[in-house]
Scaffold this active site. Structure first.
Site, PDB file in Angstrom:
ATOM      1  N   ARG A   1       0.845  -1.199   0.000  1.00 32.92           N
ATOM      2  CA  ARG A   1       0.000   0.000   0.000  1.00 32.92           C
ATOM      3  C   ARG A   1       0.879   1.248   0.000  1.00 32.92           C
ATOM      4  O   ARG A   1       1.945   1.264   0.637  1.00 32.92           O
ATOM      5  CB  ARG A   1      -0.907   0.027   1.243  1.00 32.92           C
TER       6      ARG A   1
ATOM      7  N   HIS B   1      -0.764  -0.094  -9.812  1.00 30.93           N
ATOM      8  CA  HIS B   1      -1.431  -1.061  -8.916  1.00 30.93           C
ATOM      9  C   HIS B   1      -1.821  -2.316  -9.714  1.00 30.93           C
ATOM     10  O   HIS B   1      -2.997  -2.706  -9.761  1.00 30.93           O
ATOM     11  CB  HIS B   1      -2.663  -0.424  -8.255  1.00 30.93           C
TER      12      HIS B   1
HETATM   13  P1  NDP Z   1      -1.447 -11.692   5.029  1.00 29.43           P
HETATM   14  O1  NDP Z   1      -2.400 -11.182   6.039  1.00 29.43           O
HETATM   15  O2  NDP Z   1      -1.554 -13.112   4.596  1.00 29.43           O
HETATM   16  O3  NDP Z   1       0.050 -11.464   5.537  1.00 29.43           O
HETATM   17  C1  NDP Z   1       0.435 -10.339   6.247  1.00 29.43           C
HETATM   18  C2  NDP Z   1       1.836 -10.560   6.809  1.00 29.43           C
HETATM   19  O4  NDP Z   1       2.281  -9.332   7.404  1.00 29.43           O
HETATM   20  C3  NDP Z   1       1.875 -11.615   7.910  1.00 29.43           C
HETATM   21  O5  NDP Z   1       3.056 -12.381   7.790  1.00 29.43           O
HETATM   22  C4  NDP Z   1       1.933 -10.776   9.193  1.00 29.43           C
HETATM   23  O6  NDP Z   1       2.613 -11.396  10.270  1.00 29.43           O
HETATM   24  C5  NDP Z   1       2.755  -9.598   8.723  1.00 29.43           C
HETATM   25  N1  NDP Z   1       2.512  -8.433   9.592  1.00 29.43           N
HETATM   26  C6  NDP Z   1       1.359  -7.778   9.826  1.00 29.43           C
HETATM   27  N2  NDP Z   1       1.558  -6.763  10.684  1.00 29.43           N
HETATM   28  C7  NDP Z   1       2.860  -6.793  11.018  1.00 29.43           C
HETATM   29  C8  NDP Z   1       3.673  -6.013  11.871  1.00 29.43           C
HETATM   30  N3  NDP Z   1       3.178  -4.990  12.583  1.00 29.43           N
HETATM   31  N4  NDP Z   1       4.978  -6.337  11.982  1.00 29.43           N
HETATM   32  C9  NDP Z   1       5.501  -7.377  11.286  1.00 29.43           C
HETATM   33  N5  NDP Z   1       4.777  -8.159  10.452  1.00 29.43           N
HETATM   34  C10 NDP Z   1       3.482  -7.863  10.321  1.00 29.43           C
HETATM   35  O7  NDP Z   1      -1.595 -10.721   3.753  1.00 29.43           O
HETATM   36  P2  NDP Z   1      -1.328 -11.051   2.222  1.00 29.43           P
HETATM   37  O8  NDP Z   1       0.013 -11.661   2.092  1.00 29.43           O
HETATM   38  O9  NDP Z   1      -2.481 -11.760   1.616  1.00 29.43           O
HETATM   39  O10 NDP Z   1      -1.342  -9.568   1.604  1.00 29.43           O
HETATM   40  C11 NDP Z   1      -0.457  -8.575   2.048  1.00 29.43           C
HETATM   41  C12 NDP Z   1      -0.857  -7.210   1.512  1.00 29.43           C
HETATM   42  O11 NDP Z   1      -0.554  -7.112   0.114  1.00 29.43           O
HETATM   43  C13 NDP Z   1      -2.344  -6.884   1.565  1.00 29.43           C
HETATM   44  O12 NDP Z   1      -2.747  -6.453   2.834  1.00 29.43           O
HETATM   45  C14 NDP Z   1      -2.487  -5.790   0.506  1.00 29.43           C
HETATM   46  O13 NDP Z   1      -2.315  -4.515   1.099  1.00 29.43           O
HETATM   47  C15 NDP Z   1      -1.329  -6.057  -0.450  1.00 29.43           C
HETATM   48  N6  NDP Z   1      -1.792  -6.459  -1.778  1.00 29.43           N
HETATM   49  C16 NDP Z   1      -1.415  -5.710  -2.853  1.00 29.43           C
HETATM   50  C17 NDP Z   1      -1.810  -6.082  -4.122  1.00 29.43           C
HETATM   51  C18 NDP Z   1      -1.375  -5.308  -5.314  1.00 29.43           C
HETATM   52  O14 NDP Z   1      -1.865  -5.551  -6.415  1.00 29.43           O
HETATM   53  N7  NDP Z   1      -0.451  -4.375  -5.187  1.00 29.43           N
HETATM   54  C19 NDP Z   1      -2.636  -7.274  -4.348  1.00 29.43           C
HETATM   55  C20 NDP Z   1      -2.957  -7.988  -3.155  1.00 29.43           C
HETATM   56  C21 NDP Z   1      -2.545  -7.591  -1.914  1.00 29.43           C
HETATM   57  P3  NDP Z   1       1.988 -12.712  10.982  1.00 29.43           P
HETATM   58  O15 NDP Z   1       2.080 -13.797   9.940  1.00 29.43           O
HETATM   59  O16 NDP Z   1       2.883 -12.942  12.118  1.00 29.43           O
HETATM   60  O17 NDP Z   1       0.569 -12.371  11.328  1.00 29.43           O
HETATM   61  C1  OXD Z   2      -5.738  -6.269  -2.908  1.00 28.50           C
HETATM   62  C2  OXD Z   2      -5.288  -5.364  -3.966  1.00 28.50           C
HETATM   63  O1  OXD Z   2      -5.650  -5.904  -1.733  1.00 28.50           O
HETATM   64  O2  OXD Z   2      -5.600  -5.625  -5.153  1.00 28.50           O
HETATM   65  O3  OXD Z   2      -6.207  -7.369  -3.245  1.00 28.50           O
HETATM   66  O4  OXD Z   2      -4.571  -4.393  -3.682  1.00 28.50           O
END
Ligand code: NDP
Ligand code: OXD
Length: 306
Positions: free
Chosen positions: A221, A269
């Site tokens: 993001r 994006h």
């Molecule tokens: P998940 O919820 O599966 O994974 C999030 C990860 O971040 C977990 O490993 C979590 O740790 C870690 N995390 C969260 N908060 C913290 C923190 N404060 N400190 C350290 N680690 C932290 O999400 P996804 O992998 O499915 O997606 C990640 C992000 O990617 C989405 O939220 C979205 O914003 C972005 N995205 C972007 C897209 C694009 O097209 N650009 C498409 C899809 C998603 P833990 O495992 O320990 O909980």
């Molecule tokens: C998502 C994205 O969060 O597309 O899936 O950014």
């Protein structure tokens, strides 16, 4: 069972047809103000008025992995919020990040400029062992990216809130190990969810800790990154550049300095697109599971923010 669809930015027709085919016994319609109460909602960027009216919902299915915008709204407290869990995005994210890392590591941009200028250049190979890639966030997408990077034998570090055991990934956990993670990282990949804890996490203080000539890839993001700090660090020579897919304001305003910066590569994006068939199949399967009282993957912890 009644399902309401509220994704104002998407053409509803094909999504509705797909959902009806996957859930033939359900009544499925596009939400209009004053619509009948539904059991479940499929949403992307809905207005607050939608939840104010649909206060009885049992399930809210977010048509994306990130729920930061959704959680800014007042949601019905009893509803289970479910986000997309891969649904074809992880492989796209792995492709995108590997492409960006390799493009930088192998200096493809430099070669392209040389060829354009008619130069048969001879660039010294970089040492792969020095080119450690650090993935922030080892969830559904981050873990897939970390595994894909290992195919090319880059040293891979990962940082997450809770400890992970991913073969070949050097894991760092929580705030206490964040500085060590950064200091051991040459290319920083952001795959964190946007939460109050992670907002502005890539700023002057944190990015200055990357190895010399560090490189940033932001695919999560825009609000994770302090734009001016990134530009200042690149312009001072502390960082080598960045690949950015996400921005604080999207579309990126025409006068934003990222557009013309020679060391910043951008995409709109597009790193991992929501795929219709995969998303519909996943959401339909989870609606049926919730109706049966079974557990589903991808339930959002609204207190934690992801
Ligand atoms: P998940 O919820 O599966 O994974 C999030 C990860 O971040 C977990 O490993 C979590 O740790 C870690 N995390 C969260 N908060 C913290 C923190 N404060 N400190 C350290 N680690 C932290 O999400 P996804 O992998 O499915 O997606 C990640 C992000 O990617 C989405 O939220 C979205 O914003 C972005 N995205 C972007 C897209 C694009 O097209 N650009 C498409 C899809 C998603 P833990 O495992 O320990 O909980
Ligand atoms: C998502 C994205 O969060 O597309 O899936 O950014």
């Amino acid at each position: 069972m009644n399902i309401t669809f509220c994704c104002p930015s998407l053409p509803a027709g094909p999504w509705l047809a797909g959902l009806k085919a996957a859930l033939p016994d359900a009544e499925i319609s596009v939400w209009q103000p004053g619509a009948l109460p539904a059991d479940h909602a499929v949403v992307w960027a809905p207005p607050q008025a939608f939840f104010d009216e649909q206060a009885q919902l049992k399930g809210i299915f977010n048509m994306g992995a990130g729920v930061d915008a959704l959680l800014e709204l007042r949601l019905p407290p009893q509803a289970t919020v479910v986000r997309l869990d891969d649904a074809g995005m992880a492989v796209q994210m792995a492709e995108y990040v590997c492409h960006a890392v390799i493009r930088h590591f192998r200096e493809f941009e430099g070669y392209a400029a040389d060829m354009e200028a008619g130069l048969w250049s001879d660039r010294k190979p970089r040492r792969r062992a020095d080119f450690s890639v650090g993935v922030m966030g080892l969830g559904v997408l981050g873990e897939r990216v970390a595994r894909a990077l290992q195919t090319f034998e880059f040293p891979v570090n990962g940082w997450s809130r809770s400890a992970k055991a991913i073969d070949g990934v050097n894991g760092f956990v929580g705030a206490a190990q964040f500085n060590d993670f950064l200091a051991n990282t040459q290319v920083l990949v952001n795959l964190l969810p946007l939460t109050p804890e992670t907002q502005n996490i890539m700023n002057h203080a944190t990015l200055s800790q990357l190895k010399p000539d560090g490189y940033v890839i932001n695919v999560a993001r825009g609000a994770h990154l302090v734009d001016d700090d990134l530009i200042a660090l690149i312009d001072s020579g502390r960082l080598a550049g960045a690949t950015l897919d996400v921005f604080r304001v999207e579309p990126l305003p025409a006068d934003h300095p990222f557009w013309t910066h020679p060391k910043i590569t951008m995409t709109p994006h597009a790193s991992a697109r929501t795929l219709r068939d995969e998303s519909i199949a996943q959401i339909a399967g989870k609606i049926m599971a919730l109706e049966r009282g079974d557990g589903v993957a991808g339930v959002v912890d609204t207190g934690r923010g992801y």
